[in-house]
Structure formats: C-alpha cells, structure tokens
Design a protein around this motif. Structure first.
Motif, PDB file in Angstrom:
ATOM      1  N   SER A 410     -34.557 -19.544  25.180  1.00  0.00           N
ATOM      2  CA  SER A 410     -35.603 -18.566  24.856  1.00  0.00           C
ATOM      3  C   SER A 410     -35.847 -18.433  23.357  1.00  0.00           C
ATOM      4  O   SER A 410     -36.872 -17.901  22.934  1.00  0.00           O
ATOM      5  N   ASP A 411     -34.918 -18.902  22.536  1.00  0.00           N
ATOM      6  CA  ASP A 411     -35.087 -18.812  21.085  1.00  0.00           C
ATOM      7  C   ASP A 411     -35.637 -20.121  20.495  1.00  0.00           C
ATOM      8  O   ASP A 411     -35.441 -20.405  19.311  1.00  0.00           O
ATOM      9  N   TRP A 412     -36.343 -20.897  21.287  1.00  0.00           N
ATOM     10  CA  TRP A 412     -36.833 -22.202  20.849  1.00  0.00           C
ATOM     11  C   TRP A 412     -37.704 -22.115  19.606  1.00  0.00           C
ATOM     12  O   TRP A 412     -37.766 -23.054  18.803  1.00  0.00           O
ATOM     13  N   ALA A 413     -38.407 -20.991  19.422  1.00  0.00           N
ATOM     14  CA  ALA A 413     -39.332 -20.861  18.290  1.00  0.00           C
ATOM     15  C   ALA A 413     -38.609 -20.584  16.970  1.00  0.00           C
ATOM     16  O   ALA A 413     -39.206 -20.669  15.899  1.00  0.00           O
ATOM     17  N   GLU A 414     -37.337 -20.260  17.029  1.00  0.00           N
ATOM     18  CA  GLU A 414     -36.568 -19.949  15.819  1.00  0.00           C
ATOM     19  C   GLU A 414     -36.034 -21.217  15.164  1.00  0.00           C
ATOM     20  O   GLU A 414     -35.665 -22.170  15.850  1.00  0.00           O
ATOM     21  N   PHE A 415     -35.976 -21.185  13.851  1.00  0.00           N
ATOM     22  CA  PHE A 415     -35.428 -22.297  13.072  1.00  0.00           C
ATOM     23  C   PHE A 415     -33.931 -22.052  12.900  1.00  0.00           C
ATOM     24  O   PHE A 415     -33.499 -21.279  12.047  1.00  0.00           O
ATOM     25  N   LYS A 416     -33.122 -22.693  13.737  1.00  0.00           N
ATOM     26  CA  LYS A 416     -31.676 -22.438  13.778  1.00  0.00           C
ATOM     27  C   LYS A 416     -30.880 -23.743  13.717  1.00  0.00           C
ATOM     28  O   LYS A 416     -30.630 -24.366  14.752  1.00  0.00           O
ATOM     29  N   PRO A 417     -30.476 -24.170  12.530  1.00  0.00           N
ATOM     30  CA  PRO A 417     -29.647 -25.383  12.431  1.00  0.00           C
ATOM     31  C   PRO A 417     -28.357 -25.274  13.242  1.00  0.00           C
ATOM     32  O   PRO A 417     -27.813 -26.293  13.691  1.00  0.00           O
ATOM     33  N   GLU A 418     -27.886 -24.037  13.463  1.00  0.00           N
ATOM     34  CA  GLU A 418     -26.622 -23.837  14.178  1.00  0.00           C
ATOM     35  C   GLU A 418     -26.658 -24.373  15.607  1.00  0.00           C
ATOM     36  O   GLU A 418     -25.599 -24.649  16.184  1.00  0.00           O
ATOM     37  N   ARG A 419     -27.843 -24.538  16.160  1.00  0.00           N
ATOM     38  CA  ARG A 419     -27.909 -25.063  17.533  1.00  0.00           C
ATOM     39  C   ARG A 419     -27.459 -26.530  17.577  1.00  0.00           C
ATOM     40  O   ARG A 419     -27.243 -27.080  18.645  1.00  0.00           O
ATOM     41  N   TRP A 420     -27.338 -27.158  16.414  1.00  0.00           N
ATOM     42  CA  TRP A 420     -26.897 -28.545  16.323  1.00  0.00           C
ATOM     43  C   TRP A 420     -25.433 -28.660  15.875  1.00  0.00           C
ATOM     44  O   TRP A 420     -24.955 -29.762  15.614  1.00  0.00           O
ATOM     45  N   LEU A 421     -24.753 -27.526  15.773  1.00  0.00           N
ATOM     46  CA  LEU A 421     -23.417 -27.516  15.181  1.00  0.00           C
ATOM     47  C   LEU A 421     -22.389 -26.845  16.076  1.00  0.00           C
ATOM     48  O   LEU A 421     -22.734 -26.024  16.927  1.00  0.00           O
ATOM     49  N   GLN A 422     -21.146 -27.179  15.842  1.00  0.00           N
ATOM     50  CA  GLN A 422     -20.037 -26.471  16.475  1.00  0.00           C
ATOM     51  C   GLN A 422     -18.890 -26.400  15.461  1.00  0.00           C
ATOM     52  O   GLN A 422     -18.738 -27.274  14.612  1.00  0.00           O
ATOM     53  N   ARG A 423     -18.088 -25.339  15.565  1.00  0.00           N
ATOM     54  CA  ARG A 423     -16.975 -25.166  14.623  1.00  0.00           C
ATOM     55  C   ARG A 423     -15.671 -25.612  15.272  1.00  0.00           C
ATOM     56  O   ARG A 423     -15.447 -25.376  16.461  1.00  0.00           O
ATOM     57  N   ASP A 424     -14.812 -26.253  14.476  1.00  0.00           N
ATOM     58  CA  ASP A 424     -13.495 -26.609  14.992  1.00  0.00           C
ATOM     59  C   ASP A 424     -12.540 -25.432  14.804  1.00  0.00           C
ATOM     60  O   ASP A 424     -12.947 -24.345  14.365  1.00  0.00           O
ATOM     61  N   GLU A 425     -11.296 -25.613  15.126  1.00  0.00           N
ATOM     62  CA  GLU A 425     -10.318 -24.518  15.055  1.00  0.00           C
ATOM     63  C   GLU A 425     -10.157 -23.993  13.638  1.00  0.00           C
ATOM     64  O   GLU A 425      -9.822 -22.819  13.432  1.00  0.00           O
ATOM     65  N   ALA A 426     -10.382 -24.842  12.659  1.00  0.00           N
ATOM     66  CA  ALA A 426     -10.252 -24.416  11.258  1.00  0.00           C
ATOM     67  C   ALA A 426     -11.540 -23.769  10.736  1.00  0.00           C
ATOM     68  O   ALA A 426     -11.613 -23.350   9.581  1.00  0.00           O
ATOM     69  N   GLY A 427     -12.560 -23.695  11.599  1.00  0.00           N
ATOM     70  CA  GLY A 427     -13.824 -23.071  11.202  1.00  0.00           C
ATOM     71  C   GLY A 427     -14.793 -24.008  10.505  1.00  0.00           C
ATOM     72  O   GLY A 427     -15.820 -23.577   9.988  1.00  0.00           O
ATOM     73  N   LYS A 428     -14.476 -25.310  10.498  1.00  0.00           N
ATOM     74  CA  LYS A 428     -15.339 -26.286   9.834  1.00  0.00           C
ATOM     75  C   LYS A 428     -16.432 -26.761  10.794  1.00  0.00           C
ATOM     76  O   LYS A 428     -16.184 -27.012  11.964  1.00  0.00           O
TER      77      LYS A 428
END
Length: 507
Positions: A410-428
């Motif tokens: 539903s948030d397709w219209a938002e510019f969100k680079p985070e949708r392409w990312l995931q964090r590892d256990e160290a937060g990277k």
C-alpha cells in the motif's frame, strides 16, 4: 469506370455514418456488460480509437491506471482495423515472455521497421544470430577489469576534470543549470570514451552546442512518435515524400550516422596504424572480430550511445529530484558517503549499499525505459490466461509494475530505499534485491542488460562525487511537480533547472 467512382464516393460518404451507428449500438450493448473500470471501450473497425487519441500524450500514465485496476494486471488494447496490443504488469507474464518462452517473443517486424532508419541492425533492433553475435562480443567489455577501469579512469576523470569544476562555477556565478542536459553530456562523454576510445568533449565549461547531440535527440523523439502513430502508413507516406517530421528525422539521422561513421573510420585507421593497441574498446573488438562492414559498425556505435547516454542520465535526473523531495534519504546517503571517505574509488562505489538501494527505488518509480514490446512469433497463452495470437505485440510495463500495490504494498507511492534493504545482527545494511521479472528495469532472461553493473557504478560515482561537495536545489516554484515525457527513454519535460549550493557539513 464512372460507376466505380460513384460507388466509391458514396461509400466514403456513408462510412462515417455507418461507423457512428455501429458505435451507438455497441455502446448500448456494452452498458449492460460488466467490464473492469478504466478499460477503454472497443468498437468495430476503429477499436478504442477515441480513448487512444485522447490519451496520446500521456499514454504511459493512462495504461498504468488501467493495469492498476485490472484483476490480472493485464489488458488488451484494440487499435484500428482489428489490430491488438496486450499490456501487462504481471510478473508471471513477464517471466513467460522474457525467459520461459523467450524464443516466441521477438522484437518483431513492426519495431524493426519503426527503428531501422535510426538503429539499423544494431543490437537493440535485431533477433537471432545477429543479436547473439553482438551480445557475445559486447560481453567482454563488462568484466571486472573493464568495470574497474571505467570507474577509475573514465568516470572519475570526467567527474573531476569537467563536472565538478562546472558545478563550482555555478555556485560562484549563482547560475541556474539544466541538470538533465548536464548529465546527458556527462554520460555521452563517458560512453564514447569507454566504448569507442573517443572523447567528444560535450561537457566543457562553455557547454558547446553539440550538433550531434541535438540530432540524436530529434531522432529519438521522432522514432518514438512513429510508435505512437495510429497508422504506420501515415509516417511512411511522409517519409516517402520527405516532408514534415520525417524530413526532420531524415536530416537528424543523417547527422547521427555521419558522426558515428566518422568514429568508425578513425578507429579503423587507428587499428591499421597500430594493430597491438593496449587499450581494446568495444568498437575495436567488433572491428577485429571479422565484421568490418562500415554500416554494421555504425549501427553498433549508435545503439551503444543510445544505451549509455539516455538511460543513466534519465535515472540520475529523477534521482536528484527525489532526493530534494526526501531529505531524510539524502541524509542517509551523506552518512554513507562520509563513511567511505579515503577508500579507493572502485571499492567505494561498489560498497555503497544504501545509495544502491535508493537508485533502485528511484528506477522503480521512474524506469529509464518505461515500457518495452515484443511480438509473438506463434499463438500462445500467457500464465494469467490471456490469449496471444501470432503477430500480436505484447508490452510489459516497468513503469506500471513499479506502481502496483499487489507487488509493492500500500505504500508503493512512497520513495523508500529501505524496501530494498535488510539489517544483519550487527545492524549493518545489506541489499535485498527483487527478482528481475518483478523489477524488469534492466530487462531479464537472455536479453538482460549487459551494462547493468556499469550503470550502477557510474551512477553511484556521480552521486558520491556531487553530494560530497554540493547540495542540488531545484530552481522551481513551490508546488512544482515535473512531468514525465517518453521518447525511447523517459525524461523530465522541459529539463531540470537547478542551483548548486556548496556543502559545508561533510568532511
């Protein structure tokens, strides 16, 4: 003879009334039929002519809205005289076309006919053995060694010797630049250097009037208008008599081909004078592969200029606009740039994960090639049940696919680079890409873009080099929203006027 002329005249006189009668009757019957919203009505003989005509200038957005409302994300557009074009934003259909049934979906005679005067037998306008050969030779240009050289010498030199000084001058002079034009010049210089070993020097401080670049723009514009013509016979008649837009097109293509042919001849002479050149560029590879035909080599030059000049510059133009609209994303990118300071250039850009995600997100919303068509060689059925008749054009729609709630939420219209990312256990952050059939910005399957990695490296180097020293501020009124205009690639209508501000908050 007189009877035939009289009959023909009466038929031409009566035909409009006949068509209107059919439309009225068809409209009445269609009112009671249930059809998905936004799907244009189709009438005998003229198909969806009126809907197509009224949406001629915003065809990409119009077809996007139809696909968004279609349950299967696919619909069939009926053109004049019974011809049809299928549009799809369904990932299963895209995979079917570009991979599973690749051999059944070619560029097709219509596309080849429209683009032949411009692209000839270049890689983007052919199928079969010619395409295989060109792809095989081109692939050698995209190994790690070539990519490193491209970033460390070609892109970095153009950046530091031309682009950055020009932006500093704009800061001092408080002048407004058309960033879209600047980025096109930057990309044009780069692609000519890496592919042909030739420096056109378009990005000089004087911003020289480049006759070739202007002709190239005209050629791409008129080629795209050919695609949108209601009847091919219309532009073919104009071409035959060399009038109107086709006269301009002929002039533009002649200039483009003369420029490309000059590059080929100079490269041939260079190879003849020194057969053991240390630096082997793309054009040299083709000319030493046994294919020395001048017209064929000219087609190759034009195709690679189109690929290298217009795609990355289009993506970066929209990227800097979206950064202005989303300062929190710019802040994250600046943090990443600061964290990479001191690293070798190639390693720096290769490891810019957040920036990479932001570029992917930008191209989700504004893909450089917003739609692409193939033609069915034989009858087929797409995974969603759509029947495809032999000779039918099937268009997959990256622009619409980036705007599908079914794919992006539903948030397709938002510019969100985070949708392409995931964090590892160290937060990277680590990059989490989508499959190429959900995100076919670089095509997919056997014809997936060879220059994908090169494009990302170039774009990330530009982003890093520019943002490290400048803030890009659009020189537009409050509330301004740029318009998308589509030639063979997508661009910002009227250019992208900006002011440059020197950045003081990044060490």
């Amino acid at each position: 003879m007189m009877f035939t002329q009289l009959f023909t005249s009466l038929l031409l006189f009566a035909l409009p009334f006949l068509i209107l009668t059919i439309i009225r009757r068809t409209s009445k019957s269609q009112k009671s039929a249930s059809s998905p919203p936004n799907i244009p009505k189709s009438y005998p003989i003229i198909g969806s002519y009126f809907a197509i005509k009224s949406n001629r200038e915003n065809r990409v957005q119009w077809t996007t809205e139809i696909l968004q409302s279609s349950p299967s994300a696919t619909f069939t557009l009926h053109n004049l005289f019974g011809s049809r074009q299928i549009f799809t934003a369904n990932p299963a259909n895209v995979q079917h076309m570009l991979k599973t049934h690749f051999l059944n979906y070619h560029k097709g005679p219509f596309s080849r006919d429209v683009l032949f005067d411009f692209l000839g037998h270049g890689i983007f306008n052919v199928d079969g053995e010619s395409w295989k050969f060109q792809r095989q030779v081109s692939s050698h240009e995209f190994n790690t060694k070539s990519l490193r050289k491209f970033v460390q010498t070609v892109v970095d030199t153009e950046l530091h010797d031309r682009l950055i000084p020009m932006l500093f001058d704009a800061v001092v002079d408080k002048s407004v630049l058309d960033l879209q034009d600047i980025l096109q010049r930057f990309a044009f210089d780069n692609v000519c250097k890496i592919a042909f070993g030739f420096d056109p020097a378009c990005l000089l401080p004087s911003l020289p009037s480049a006759q070739f670049a202007e002709a190239f723009e005209d050629a791409t514009d008129i080629s795209s208008r050919r695609f949108r013509a209601f009847l091919s016979i219309a532009w073919k008649i104009k071409r035959f008599f060399n009038v109107g837009s086709e006269k301009r097109f002929h002039t533009a293509v002649t200039q483009v081909r003369d420029f490309a042919r000059k590059i080929v001849r100079e490269k041939k002479q260079e190879l003849a004078d020194n057969s053991s050149l240390e630096s082997i560029d793309l054009l040299s590879r083709f000319l030493t592969s046994g294919h020395t035909d001048e017209n064929f080599a000219t087609d190759i030059v034009i195709s690679f200029i189109l690929a290298g000049r217009d795609t990355t510059s289009a993506a970066l133009t929209w990227f800097f606009w979206l950064l202005h609209k989303n300062p929190e994303v710019e802040k994250e990118i600046l943090k990443e740039i600061k964290g990479k300071s001191g690293m070798p250039v190639f390693e720096e850009v290769k490891d810019m994960v957040y920036t990479h995600a932001a570029l992917c997100e930008c191209m989700r919303l504004y893909p450089p090639v917003p739609l692409d068509s193939k033609t069915a060689v034989d009858d087929d059925i797409l995974p969603d049940g759509t029947v495809v008749k032999k000779g039918t054009a099937v268009t997959y729609h990256p622009y619409a696919m980036g705007r599908m709630e079914k794919i992006w939420g539903s948030d397709w219209a938002e510019f969100k680079p985070e949708r392409w990312l995931q964090r590892d256990e160290a937060g990277k952050w680590s990059f989490a890409g989508r499959d190429p059939y959900t995100y076919p910005v670089f095509q997919a399957g056997p014809r997936v873009c060879l220059g994908k990695e090169m494009a990302f490296l170039q774009m990330k180097r530009v982003v890093s080099g520019v943002l490290r020293q400048f803030k890009v501020v659009p020189a537009v009124e409050d509330g301004f929203e740029p318009s998308l205009v589509v030639y063979l690639t997508s661009k910002m209508k009227g250019g992208f006027p900006v002011r440059m501000e020197e950045r003081e908050d990044l060490g």
